[in-house]
Write an enzyme that holds these catalytic residues in place. Structure first.
Site, PDB file in Angstrom:
ATOM      1  CD  GLU A 194       1.790 -10.113  -8.498  1.00  0.00           C
ATOM      2  OE1 GLU A 194       2.552  -9.705  -9.389  1.00  0.00           O
ATOM      3  OE2 GLU A 194       2.152 -10.304  -7.324  1.00  0.00           O
ATOM      4  CB  SER A 221       0.685  -7.310 -11.223  1.00  0.00           C
ATOM      5  OG  SER A 221       1.452  -8.470 -11.423  1.00  0.00           O
ATOM      6  CB  SER A 254       9.297 -11.521 -17.767  1.00  0.00           C
ATOM      7  OG  SER A 254       8.089 -12.253 -17.875  1.00  0.00           O
TER       8      SER A 254
HETATM    9  N1  LIG Z   1       6.800   6.773  -5.393  1.00  0.00           N
HETATM   10  C1  LIG Z   1       6.536   6.600  -6.694  1.00  0.00           C
HETATM   11  N2  LIG Z   1       6.678   7.628  -7.569  1.00  0.00           N
HETATM   12  C2  LIG Z   1       6.391   7.487  -8.884  1.00  0.00           C
HETATM   13  N3  LIG Z   1       5.935   6.335  -9.429  1.00  0.00           N
HETATM   14  C3  LIG Z   1       5.759   5.275  -8.616  1.00  0.00           C
HETATM   15  C4  LIG Z   1       6.067   5.335  -7.215  1.00  0.00           C
HETATM   16  N4  LIG Z   1       5.795   4.133  -6.669  1.00  0.00           N
HETATM   17  C5  LIG Z   1       5.362   3.342  -7.669  1.00  0.00           C
HETATM   18  N5  LIG Z   1       5.342   4.018  -8.847  1.00  0.00           N
HETATM   19  C6  LIG Z   1       4.908   3.476 -10.163  1.00  0.00           C
HETATM   20  O1  LIG Z   1       3.964   2.439  -9.909  1.00  0.00           O
HETATM   21  C7  LIG Z   1       4.427   1.192 -10.450  1.00  0.00           C
HETATM   22  C8  LIG Z   1       4.048   0.058  -9.495  1.00  0.00           C
HETATM   23  O2  LIG Z   1       4.628   0.271  -8.227  1.00  0.00           O
HETATM   24  P1  LIG Z   1       5.487  -0.845  -7.513  1.00  0.00           P
HETATM   25  O3  LIG Z   1       5.967  -0.304  -6.219  1.00  0.00           O
HETATM   26  O4  LIG Z   1       6.518  -1.372  -8.437  1.00  0.00           O
HETATM   27  O5  LIG Z   1       4.382  -1.978  -7.186  1.00  0.00           O
HETATM   28  P2  LIG Z   1       4.094  -3.421  -7.815  1.00  0.00           P
HETATM   29  O6  LIG Z   1       4.613  -4.375  -6.799  1.00  0.00           O
HETATM   30  O7  LIG Z   1       2.607  -3.475  -7.927  1.00  0.00           O
HETATM   31  O8  LIG Z   1       4.822  -3.529  -9.129  1.00  0.00           O
HETATM   32  C9  LIG Z   1       5.918   1.370 -10.636  1.00  0.00           C
HETATM   33  O9  LIG Z   1       6.387   0.520 -11.655  1.00  0.00           O
HETATM   34  C10 LIG Z   1       6.031   2.854 -10.980  1.00  0.00           C
HETATM   35  O10 LIG Z   1       5.743   3.084 -12.358  1.00  0.00           O
END
Ligand SMILES: Nc1ncnc2c1ncn2[C@@H]1O[C@H](COP(=O)(O)OP(=O)(O)O)[C@@H](O)[C@H]1O
Ligand SMILES: [Mg+2]
Length: 316
Positions: free
Chosen positions: A19, A157, A290
Protein backbone atom coordinates in the site's frame (compact mmCIF):
# COMPACT_ATOMS: atom_id res chain seq x y z
CA UNK A 1 -5.31 25.00 17.67
CA UNK A 2 -5.76 27.34 20.57
CA UNK A 3 -2.76 28.79 22.36
CA UNK A 4 0.18 30.59 20.86
CA UNK A 5 2.63 27.73 20.51
CA UNK A 6 2.92 26.13 17.10
CA UNK A 7 2.84 22.35 17.00
CA UNK A 8 5.68 20.51 15.30
CA UNK A 9 4.19 17.42 13.70
CA UNK A 10 6.05 14.63 11.93
CA UNK A 11 3.95 13.23 9.08
CA UNK A 12 5.15 9.79 8.02
CA UNK A 13 4.15 8.37 4.63
CA UNK A 14 5.06 5.50 2.35
CA UNK A 15 5.76 2.24 4.13
CA UNK A 16 7.38 -1.05 3.24
CA UNK A 17 4.30 -2.80 1.93
CA UNK A 18 2.03 -3.06 -1.09
CA UNK A 19 0.00 0.00 0.00
CA UNK A 20 3.09 2.24 -0.32
CA UNK A 21 1.62 4.50 -3.02
CA UNK A 22 -1.69 4.86 -1.21
CA UNK A 23 0.16 5.93 1.93
CA UNK A 24 2.26 8.44 -0.02
CA UNK A 25 -0.98 10.03 -1.22
CA UNK A 26 -2.47 10.07 2.30
CA UNK A 27 0.66 11.62 3.81
CA UNK A 28 0.92 14.31 1.12
CA UNK A 29 -2.71 15.25 1.70
CA UNK A 30 -2.23 15.35 5.48
CA UNK A 31 0.83 17.59 5.12
CA UNK A 32 -1.14 19.99 2.93
CA UNK A 33 -4.34 19.77 4.94
CA UNK A 34 -3.02 20.47 8.44
CA UNK A 35 -3.83 24.13 9.13
CA UNK A 36 -0.63 26.03 8.33
CA UNK A 37 -1.41 28.63 10.98
CA UNK A 38 -0.95 26.05 13.73
CA UNK A 39 1.46 23.43 12.48
CA UNK A 40 5.08 23.08 11.42
CA UNK A 41 5.19 19.91 9.37
CA UNK A 42 8.21 17.61 9.22
CA UNK A 43 7.95 15.05 6.41
CA UNK A 44 9.37 11.54 6.67
CA UNK A 45 8.98 8.69 4.21
CA UNK A 46 9.49 4.99 4.71
CA UNK A 47 10.72 3.52 1.45
CA UNK A 48 9.02 0.63 -0.27
CA UNK A 49 11.94 -1.62 0.54
CA UNK A 50 12.33 -0.20 4.07
CA UNK A 51 14.59 2.63 5.22
CA UNK A 52 13.76 6.26 6.01
CA UNK A 53 14.10 9.47 4.04
CA UNK A 54 13.50 13.05 5.10
CA UNK A 55 11.29 15.54 3.28
CA UNK A 56 14.06 16.34 0.80
CA UNK A 57 14.56 12.68 -0.06
CA UNK A 58 17.81 12.31 1.87
CA UNK A 59 18.38 8.94 3.55
CA UNK A 60 18.06 9.22 7.32
CA UNK A 61 18.86 5.80 8.69
CA UNK A 62 16.86 4.43 11.61
CA UNK A 63 18.83 6.41 14.19
CA UNK A 64 18.37 9.59 12.16
CA UNK A 65 14.64 8.96 11.89
CA UNK A 66 14.32 8.43 15.64
CA UNK A 67 16.37 11.58 16.29
CA UNK A 68 14.13 13.61 13.98
CA UNK A 69 10.91 12.17 15.44
CA UNK A 70 12.04 13.05 18.95
CA UNK A 71 12.33 16.73 17.96
CA UNK A 72 8.58 16.73 17.22
CA UNK A 73 5.59 17.34 19.51
CA UNK A 74 3.54 14.62 17.85
CA UNK A 75 3.74 12.03 15.06
CA UNK A 76 1.08 11.51 12.40
CA UNK A 77 1.73 8.02 10.97
CA UNK A 78 -0.13 8.14 7.64
CA UNK A 79 1.09 4.67 6.74
CA UNK A 80 -1.50 2.04 5.81
CA UNK A 81 -0.82 -1.65 6.22
CA UNK A 82 2.06 -3.64 7.66
CA UNK A 83 4.89 -1.74 9.30
CA UNK A 84 2.61 1.22 10.04
CA UNK A 85 -1.11 0.80 10.65
CA UNK A 86 -0.40 -2.58 12.29
CA UNK A 87 0.83 -0.82 15.41
CA UNK A 88 4.50 -0.78 14.48
CA UNK A 89 4.73 3.02 14.29
CA UNK A 90 2.61 3.46 17.43
CA UNK A 91 5.13 1.21 19.21
CA UNK A 92 8.09 3.17 17.88
CA UNK A 93 6.52 6.42 19.06
CA UNK A 94 5.78 4.94 22.49
CA UNK A 95 9.44 3.97 22.87
CA UNK A 96 10.65 7.35 21.60
CA UNK A 97 8.10 8.94 23.95
CA UNK A 98 6.40 11.09 21.33
CA UNK A 99 2.58 11.18 21.17
CA UNK A 100 1.22 9.40 18.13
CA UNK A 101 -2.00 10.04 16.21
CA UNK A 102 -4.40 7.11 16.10
CA UNK A 103 -4.70 3.70 17.68
CA UNK A 104 -2.18 2.17 20.05
CA UNK A 105 -0.12 -0.86 19.10
CA UNK A 106 -2.53 -3.54 20.31
CA UNK A 107 -5.54 -2.18 18.45
CA UNK A 108 -3.54 -1.64 15.26
CA UNK A 109 -2.03 -5.12 15.35
CA UNK A 110 -5.37 -6.80 16.03
CA UNK A 111 -7.24 -4.86 13.36
CA UNK A 112 -4.54 -5.65 10.80
CA UNK A 113 -5.30 -9.35 11.23
CA UNK A 114 -8.71 -10.00 9.70
CA UNK A 115 -9.18 -13.28 11.58
CA UNK A 116 -8.34 -11.76 15.00
CA UNK A 117 -10.68 -8.88 14.17
CA UNK A 118 -13.49 -11.33 13.50
CA UNK A 119 -12.83 -13.12 16.80
CA UNK A 120 -13.02 -9.83 18.70
CA UNK A 121 -16.21 -8.88 16.85
CA UNK A 122 -17.87 -12.22 17.57
CA UNK A 123 -16.89 -11.93 21.26
CA UNK A 124 -19.03 -8.80 21.59
CA UNK A 125 -21.93 -10.16 19.55
CA UNK A 126 -21.15 -8.57 16.19
CA UNK A 127 -21.86 -10.80 13.21
CA UNK A 128 -19.03 -11.82 10.87
CA UNK A 129 -18.80 -13.96 7.74
CA UNK A 130 -18.28 -17.67 8.29
CA UNK A 131 -14.90 -18.74 7.07
CA UNK A 132 -11.61 -20.42 7.80
CA UNK A 133 -7.91 -19.64 7.73
CA UNK A 134 -5.87 -21.56 5.16
CA UNK A 135 -2.08 -21.90 5.00
CA UNK A 136 -0.05 -23.10 2.01
CA UNK A 137 0.22 -26.50 3.76
CA UNK A 138 -3.52 -27.17 3.76
CA UNK A 139 -4.47 -25.29 0.59
CA UNK A 140 -5.13 -28.59 -1.18
CA UNK A 141 -7.65 -29.69 1.44
CA UNK A 142 -10.02 -26.75 1.09
CA UNK A 143 -13.37 -28.23 0.16
CA UNK A 144 -15.93 -26.60 -2.08
CA UNK A 145 -19.46 -25.80 -1.08
CA UNK A 146 -20.17 -22.78 -3.21
CA UNK A 147 -18.79 -19.33 -3.96
CA UNK A 148 -16.26 -17.86 -1.54
CA UNK A 149 -14.13 -14.77 -1.09
CA UNK A 150 -10.41 -15.43 -0.74
CA UNK A 151 -8.31 -12.78 0.98
CA UNK A 152 -4.93 -12.45 2.67
CA UNK A 153 -5.23 -12.05 6.44
CA UNK A 154 -3.08 -8.94 6.69
CA UNK A 155 -3.03 -7.16 3.32
CA UNK A 156 -5.07 -4.10 2.34
CA UNK A 157 -6.44 -2.09 -0.58
CA UNK A 158 -8.11 -5.30 -1.83
CA UNK A 159 -4.78 -6.71 -2.97
CA UNK A 160 -4.96 -10.48 -3.29
CA UNK A 161 -8.73 -10.41 -2.69
CA UNK A 162 -10.90 -12.41 -5.11
CA UNK A 163 -14.38 -13.77 -5.34
CA UNK A 164 -14.35 -17.38 -6.54
CA UNK A 165 -17.48 -18.75 -8.18
CA UNK A 166 -16.11 -22.02 -9.58
CA UNK A 167 -14.21 -24.75 -7.74
CA UNK A 168 -11.68 -24.83 -10.58
CA UNK A 169 -10.66 -21.22 -9.86
CA UNK A 170 -9.99 -21.69 -6.15
CA UNK A 171 -6.40 -22.85 -6.47
CA UNK A 172 -5.34 -19.84 -8.56
CA UNK A 173 -7.06 -17.42 -6.18
CA UNK A 174 -5.33 -18.98 -3.18
CA UNK A 175 -1.99 -18.81 -4.97
CA UNK A 176 -2.49 -15.11 -5.64
CA UNK A 177 -3.53 -14.44 -2.04
CA UNK A 178 -0.46 -16.29 -0.73
CA UNK A 179 1.71 -13.76 -2.57
CA UNK A 180 0.57 -11.25 0.08
CA UNK A 181 0.43 -13.41 3.20
CA UNK A 182 1.03 -17.00 4.22
CA UNK A 183 -2.36 -17.08 5.92
CA UNK A 184 -5.46 -16.59 3.83
CA UNK A 185 -9.13 -16.29 4.75
CA UNK A 186 -11.64 -18.30 2.75
CA UNK A 187 -15.01 -16.75 3.55
CA UNK A 188 -18.62 -17.18 2.59
CA UNK A 189 -19.81 -14.48 0.19
CA UNK A 190 -21.83 -11.96 2.18
CA UNK A 191 -24.79 -10.47 0.34
CA UNK A 192 -25.70 -6.96 1.38
CA UNK A 193 -24.97 -3.29 0.90
CA UNK A 194 -21.33 -2.37 1.57
CA UNK A 195 -21.41 0.44 4.12
CA UNK A 196 -18.51 2.08 5.95
CA UNK A 197 -18.75 3.92 9.26
CA UNK A 198 -16.15 6.31 10.66
CA UNK A 199 -15.56 6.75 14.36
CA UNK A 200 -13.49 9.51 15.93
CA UNK A 201 -12.86 8.81 19.58
CA UNK A 202 -12.14 11.61 22.00
CA UNK A 203 -10.15 11.38 25.20
CA UNK A 204 -13.22 12.38 27.23
CA UNK A 205 -14.99 9.25 26.00
CA UNK A 206 -17.14 10.94 23.35
CA UNK A 207 -17.41 9.13 20.01
CA UNK A 208 -18.08 11.23 16.90
CA UNK A 209 -19.78 9.17 14.20
CA UNK A 210 -20.60 11.04 10.98
CA UNK A 211 -23.15 9.71 8.45
CA UNK A 212 -22.18 6.36 6.92
CA UNK A 213 -20.96 5.93 3.34
CA UNK A 214 -22.18 3.35 0.85
CA UNK A 215 -20.00 1.78 -1.82
CA UNK A 216 -22.33 1.00 -4.68
CA UNK A 217 -21.21 -1.54 -7.21
CA UNK A 218 -21.33 -5.17 -8.14
CA UNK A 219 -18.95 -7.56 -6.45
CA UNK A 220 -15.57 -6.89 -4.88
CA UNK A 221 -14.58 -3.29 -4.20
CA UNK A 222 -11.22 -3.85 -5.89
CA UNK A 223 -7.99 -1.82 -6.16
CA UNK A 224 -8.81 -0.40 -9.60
CA UNK A 225 -12.22 0.83 -8.47
CA UNK A 226 -10.85 2.17 -5.16
CA UNK A 227 -8.14 4.31 -6.69
CA UNK A 228 -9.14 4.64 -10.35
CA UNK A 229 -11.65 7.40 -9.67
CA UNK A 230 -14.61 5.33 -10.84
CA UNK A 231 -16.00 4.31 -7.46
CA UNK A 232 -19.64 5.11 -6.78
CA UNK A 233 -19.47 6.32 -3.18
CA UNK A 234 -22.63 7.76 -1.62
CA UNK A 235 -22.45 9.98 1.42
CA UNK A 236 -24.64 9.97 3.37
CA UNK A 237 -25.65 6.40 2.58
CA UNK A 238 -29.39 6.11 2.05
CA UNK A 239 -30.28 4.21 5.19
CA UNK A 240 -33.22 4.47 7.53
CA UNK A 241 -32.77 6.09 10.91
CA UNK A 242 -32.99 2.68 12.55
CA UNK A 243 -30.32 1.30 10.20
CA UNK A 244 -28.07 4.25 10.88
CA UNK A 245 -28.50 3.78 14.63
CA UNK A 246 -27.59 0.12 14.50
CA UNK A 247 -24.58 0.80 12.25
CA UNK A 248 -23.40 3.55 14.60
CA UNK A 249 -23.83 1.44 17.73
CA UNK A 250 -22.11 -1.55 16.15
CA UNK A 251 -19.19 0.54 14.89
CA UNK A 252 -18.65 2.15 18.30
CA UNK A 253 -18.91 -1.23 20.01
CA UNK A 254 -16.23 -2.60 17.68
CA UNK A 255 -14.02 0.47 18.09
CA UNK A 256 -14.14 0.09 21.86
CA UNK A 257 -13.72 -3.69 21.84
CA UNK A 258 -10.47 -3.26 19.90
CA UNK A 259 -9.27 -0.36 22.04
CA UNK A 260 -8.98 2.02 19.09
CA UNK A 261 -8.01 5.64 19.51
CA UNK A 262 -8.44 8.61 17.22
CA UNK A 263 -9.97 7.85 13.84
CA UNK A 264 -10.99 4.39 12.65
CA UNK A 265 -13.12 3.27 9.73
CA UNK A 266 -15.28 0.26 10.43
CA UNK A 267 -16.58 -1.47 7.29
CA UNK A 268 -19.77 -3.50 7.14
CA UNK A 269 -22.18 -5.31 4.91
CA UNK A 270 -25.71 -4.28 5.77
CA UNK A 271 -27.68 -7.47 5.25
CA UNK A 272 -31.35 -8.32 5.73
CA UNK A 273 -30.42 -9.47 9.22
CA UNK A 274 -28.41 -6.38 10.11
CA UNK A 275 -24.72 -5.45 9.88
CA UNK A 276 -22.00 -8.02 9.26
CA UNK A 277 -18.50 -6.73 10.06
CA UNK A 278 -16.12 -6.74 7.11
CA UNK A 279 -12.95 -5.20 8.55
CA UNK A 280 -11.53 -2.36 10.63
CA UNK A 281 -9.01 0.20 9.36
CA UNK A 282 -7.14 2.01 12.14
CA UNK A 283 -5.38 4.29 9.63
CA UNK A 284 -7.94 4.58 6.82
CA UNK A 285 -7.24 6.32 3.51
CA UNK A 286 -6.72 9.97 4.34
CA UNK A 287 -6.76 12.04 1.19
CA UNK A 288 -9.48 14.65 1.18
CA UNK A 289 -11.47 12.42 -1.18
CA UNK A 290 -11.04 9.21 0.81
CA UNK A 291 -14.05 7.66 2.50
CA UNK A 292 -13.51 8.81 6.10
CA UNK A 293 -12.83 12.50 5.31
CA UNK A 294 -15.89 12.52 3.05
CA UNK A 295 -18.06 11.20 5.85
CA UNK A 296 -16.84 13.91 8.22
CA UNK A 297 -17.36 16.55 5.54
CA UNK A 298 -21.00 15.42 5.36
CA UNK A 299 -21.21 16.16 9.09
CA UNK A 300 -19.76 19.65 8.62
CA UNK A 301 -16.28 18.71 9.80
CA UNK A 302 -13.94 19.91 7.06
CA UNK A 303 -10.76 18.07 6.15
CA UNK A 304 -8.42 20.50 7.96
CA UNK A 305 -10.72 20.38 11.01
CA UNK A 306 -10.63 16.58 11.01
CA UNK A 307 -6.82 16.45 10.80
CA UNK A 308 -6.53 19.09 13.53
CA UNK A 309 -8.84 17.11 15.81
CA UNK A 310 -6.91 13.91 15.18
CA UNK A 311 -3.68 15.60 16.24
CA UNK A 312 -5.24 17.33 19.23
CA UNK A 313 -6.68 14.04 20.49
CA UNK A 314 -3.20 12.49 20.31
CA UNK A 315 -1.80 15.39 22.33
CA UNK A 316 -4.34 15.06 25.15
N1 LIG B 1 -16.98 -12.16 2.68
C1 LIG B 1 -17.13 -11.27 1.69
N2 LIG B 1 -18.24 -11.29 0.91
C2 LIG B 1 -18.40 -10.42 -0.12
N3 LIG B 1 -17.49 -9.48 -0.44
C3 LIG B 1 -16.36 -9.40 0.29
C4 LIG B 1 -16.12 -10.27 1.41
N4 LIG B 1 -14.93 -9.96 1.94
C5 LIG B 1 -14.44 -8.94 1.22
N5 LIG B 1 -15.29 -8.59 0.22
C6 LIG B 1 -15.08 -7.51 -0.78
O1 LIG B 1 -13.68 -7.35 -0.95
C7 LIG B 1 -13.28 -6.02 -0.62
C8 LIG B 1 -11.92 -6.06 0.09
O2 LIG B 1 -12.01 -6.84 1.26
P1 LIG B 1 -11.52 -6.29 2.66
O3 LIG B 1 -11.77 -7.34 3.68
O4 LIG B 1 -12.11 -4.96 2.92
O5 LIG B 1 -9.92 -6.18 2.46
P2 LIG B 1 -8.94 -4.93 2.27
O6 LIG B 1 -8.25 -4.81 3.59
O7 LIG B 1 -8.01 -5.36 1.19
O8 LIG B 1 -9.76 -3.71 1.94
C9 LIG B 1 -14.40 -5.47 0.24
O9 LIG B 1 -14.44 -4.06 0.14
C10 LIG B 1 -15.63 -6.15 -0.36
O10 LIG B 1 -16.07 -5.48 -1.53
MG1 LIG C 1 -11.40 -2.99 2.91
Amino acid sequence: MSGDKRTRVAVIGGGANSEHEVSLASAAAVRDGLPAASYDVVALTIERGGGWRDGDGRPLGAAGAVALLSTCDVVFPAVHGAGGEDGTLAALCALVEVPCVGSPTGAGATAMDKQLTKLVAASVGIRVAAGRVVTPGDAHHVGWDGPVVVKPLTAGSSQGVARVDRADDLEAALKEAFVHDDRVLVEEVVTGREIDVSVLGCADGARVVPPPLEIVGPGIFDYATKYGGGADLRVPAEVTEAERDVLTDTAVKMYDALGCRGLARIDFFLTEDGPVLLEVNTMPGLTEHSQAPRMFAAAGITYPMLLDRMVREALR
